[in-house]
Design a protein around this motif. Structure first.
Motif, PDB file in Angstrom:
ATOM      1  N   ASP A 268       0.852  -1.299  -0.058  1.00  0.00           N
ATOM      2  CA  ASP A 268       0.059   0.075   0.055  1.00  0.00           C
ATOM      3  C   ASP A 268       0.792   1.252  -0.075  1.00  0.00           C
ATOM      4  N   ALA A 269       2.291   1.086  -0.193  1.00  0.00           N
ATOM      5  CA  ALA A 269       2.917   2.342  -0.337  1.00  0.00           C
ATOM      6  C   ALA A 269       2.392   3.345  -1.353  1.00  0.00           C
ATOM      7  N   ALA A 270       1.851   2.740  -2.509  1.00  0.00           N
ATOM      8  CA  ALA A 270       1.309   3.441  -3.524  1.00  0.00           C
ATOM      9  C   ALA A 270       0.126   4.461  -3.206  1.00  0.00           C
ATOM     10  N   ASN A 271      -0.388   4.066  -2.136  1.00  0.00           N
ATOM     11  CA  ASN A 271      -1.641   4.854  -1.645  1.00  0.00           C
ATOM     12  C   ASN A 271      -1.159   5.999  -1.491  1.00  0.00           C
ATOM     13  N   ALA A 272       0.107   6.440  -0.706  1.00  0.00           N
ATOM     14  CA  ALA A 272       0.576   7.642  -0.219  1.00  0.00           C
ATOM     15  C   ALA A 272       1.090   8.443  -1.407  1.00  0.00           C
ATOM     16  N   ILE A 273       2.236   7.618  -2.223  1.00  0.00           N
ATOM     17  CA  ILE A 273       3.091   8.106  -2.841  1.00  0.00           C
ATOM     18  C   ILE A 273       2.998   8.086  -4.356  1.00  0.00           C
ATOM     19  N   ALA A 274       1.878   7.454  -5.031  1.00  0.00           N
ATOM     20  CA  ALA A 274       1.829   7.195  -6.330  1.00  0.00           C
ATOM     21  C   ALA A 274       1.406   8.466  -7.100  1.00  0.00           C
TER      22      ALA A 274
ATOM     23  N   LEU B 174       8.846  14.189  -6.560  1.00  0.00           N
ATOM     24  CA  LEU B 174       9.504  13.460  -5.640  1.00  0.00           C
ATOM     25  C   LEU B 174      10.126  12.223  -6.369  1.00  0.00           C
ATOM     26  N   PRO B 175      11.642  11.752  -6.429  1.00  0.00           N
ATOM     27  CA  PRO B 175      11.927  10.488  -6.754  1.00  0.00           C
ATOM     28  C   PRO B 175      11.464   9.480  -5.912  1.00  0.00           C
TER      29      PRO B 175
ATOM     30  N   LEU C 173       2.505  22.256  -3.004  1.00  0.00           N
ATOM     31  CA  LEU C 173       1.311  21.751  -2.123  1.00  0.00           C
ATOM     32  C   LEU C 173       1.310  20.263  -2.219  1.00  0.00           C
ATOM     33  N   GLN C 174       1.923  19.461  -3.339  1.00  0.00           N
ATOM     34  CA  GLN C 174       1.580  18.077  -3.120  1.00  0.00           C
ATOM     35  C   GLN C 174       2.578  17.397  -2.235  1.00  0.00           C
ATOM     36  N   LEU C 175       3.506  17.885  -2.040  1.00  0.00           N
ATOM     37  CA  LEU C 175       4.545  17.541  -0.749  1.00  0.00           C
ATOM     38  C   LEU C 175       3.623  17.595   0.457  1.00  0.00           C
ATOM     39  N   VAL C 176       2.981  18.401   0.602  1.00  0.00           N
ATOM     40  CA  VAL C 176       2.198  18.373   1.971  1.00  0.00           C
ATOM     41  C   VAL C 176       0.813  17.457   1.732  1.00  0.00           C
TER      42      VAL C 176
END
Length: 340
Positions: free
Chosen positions: A23-29, A37-38, A173-176
């Motif tokens: 589920d890492a993709a849920n937060a960073i996809a 971000l890389p 904003l997307q970082l936040v």
């Protein structure tokens, strides 16, 4: 009996770790697919906020521990079978890059194992309907609608701004919003493993178990502190391991997402999940963020969403509960026969 309890705890930690990279993709996809971000930096940030979010409450863990089956009829083979069935389904869907629900895999596994052990009447089906099946429909719908209207509102706000200015501001904003999404994911998903370990501990005592230090055992419905921090660490480490296959599906195959769309999807998703966590509802963070991505895509035009990919994802949502239940059912029968 203690050795079986240890096996259950280990299996729960492994499930939590798998949940993290699944589920890492849920937060960073979205933050990865938009190039904000890389991948490696994104997963480290997500892991940190997953850990923090996992330590902020136990309402969902209490639902898992007490809501679906009585501890008196649950033994360690039931909990172990539920975890193995859920983990097997998670690994299958991860391998094929399908963003299915770890939450529903665990609850389905618990249902199958309980039924195999004590019959259909032993499982609390009313709780399944109230806490799982209704939110299965409601939470993605709310996420879709929230993301759709947030995206429309954002487009109206920036309608006169220069595209370059909007793009730069959206990336910040997307970082936040990515941090918010990781925090909300930890606040809901890590608690599932906490709840299953707590259920195992309560069942251990209810079935006459002894030999476990008192400080490790729950007091009433309270989740022990060691369980909270163990599960928070496991899901954070799993998230740090990444989830490249599912990130690709969510970040590029549903729609081609921009930073502004990513911000809208993550903000709507985080808000939906945090409300559910506060209410003790074990929602699927995967379902919510996927619905939010579809929502921001549909706000542009309906054809922007690749509905063929979206349909395959929905099919996986529908199949997760029954197939993980079937796997756990068979595993429980096998383990019980081996230990007989």
């Amino acid at each position: 009996m203690v050795s079986l309890l240890i096996a259950v705890v280990v299996a729960a930690v492994v499930f939590d770790y798998i949940n993290g990279f699944h589920d890492a993709a849920n937060a960073i996809a979205t933050v990865v697919s938009t190039g904000v971000l890389p991948l490696r930096t994104a997963v480290i940030i997500a892991a940190i906020f997953n850990f923090v979010g996992a330590t902020t409450g136990t309402a969902v863990a209490t639902t898992i521990a007490t809501g679906f089956a009585d501890a008196e009829i649950v033994d360690q083979t039931v909990v172990l079978s539920a975890l193995l069935g859920a983990s097997a389904w998670n690994l299958i869907t991860w391998w094929y890059g399908i963003p299915s629900s770890s939450s529903h895999a665990l609850i389905g596994g618990l249902a199958g194992a309980v039924v195999a052990h004590a019959g259909a009447g032993a499982f609390h089906w009313a709780t399944l309907v109230k806490k799982v099946l209704v939110p299965l429909v409601v939470s993605p719908t709310l996420g879709f609608v929230a993301a759709f209207f947030l995206m429309v509102a954002l487009l109206w706000v920036v309608r006169r701004a220069r595209p370059g200015t909007v793009h730069r501001a959206s990336r910040r904003l997307q970082l936040v919003s990515a941090c918010m999404m990781a925090f909300s994911h930890g606040s809901n998903d890590a608690q599932k493993a906490m709840g299953i370990i707590t259920l195992a501990l309560v069942a251990f005592v209810a079935n006459g178990g002894a030999g476990v230090p008192e400080w490790m055992m729950p007091v009433g419905d309270e989740v022990p502190r060691w369980v909270i921090y163990t599960c928070a660490t496991a899901i954070a480490l799993g998230t740090a391991a990444g989830g490249r296959r599912i990130i690709k599906t969510m970040g590029t195959k549903i729609i081609r997402i921009s930073p502004l769309q990513g911000f809208a999807a993550e903000t709507a998703g985080a808000a939906t999940i945090l409300v559910a966590s506060h209410a003790g509802v074990p929602v699927s963070t995967t379902h919510v963020i996927n619905a939010c991505i579809m929502g921001v895509g549909a706000s542009n035009r309906i054809s922007a969403v690749r509905w063929g990919v979206a349909t395959n994802i929905v099919i996986a949502w529908v199949l997760t509960l029954p197939l993980s239940a079937a796997m756990a059912f068979v595993i429980e029968l096998v383990i019980s026969r081996l230990l007989a």
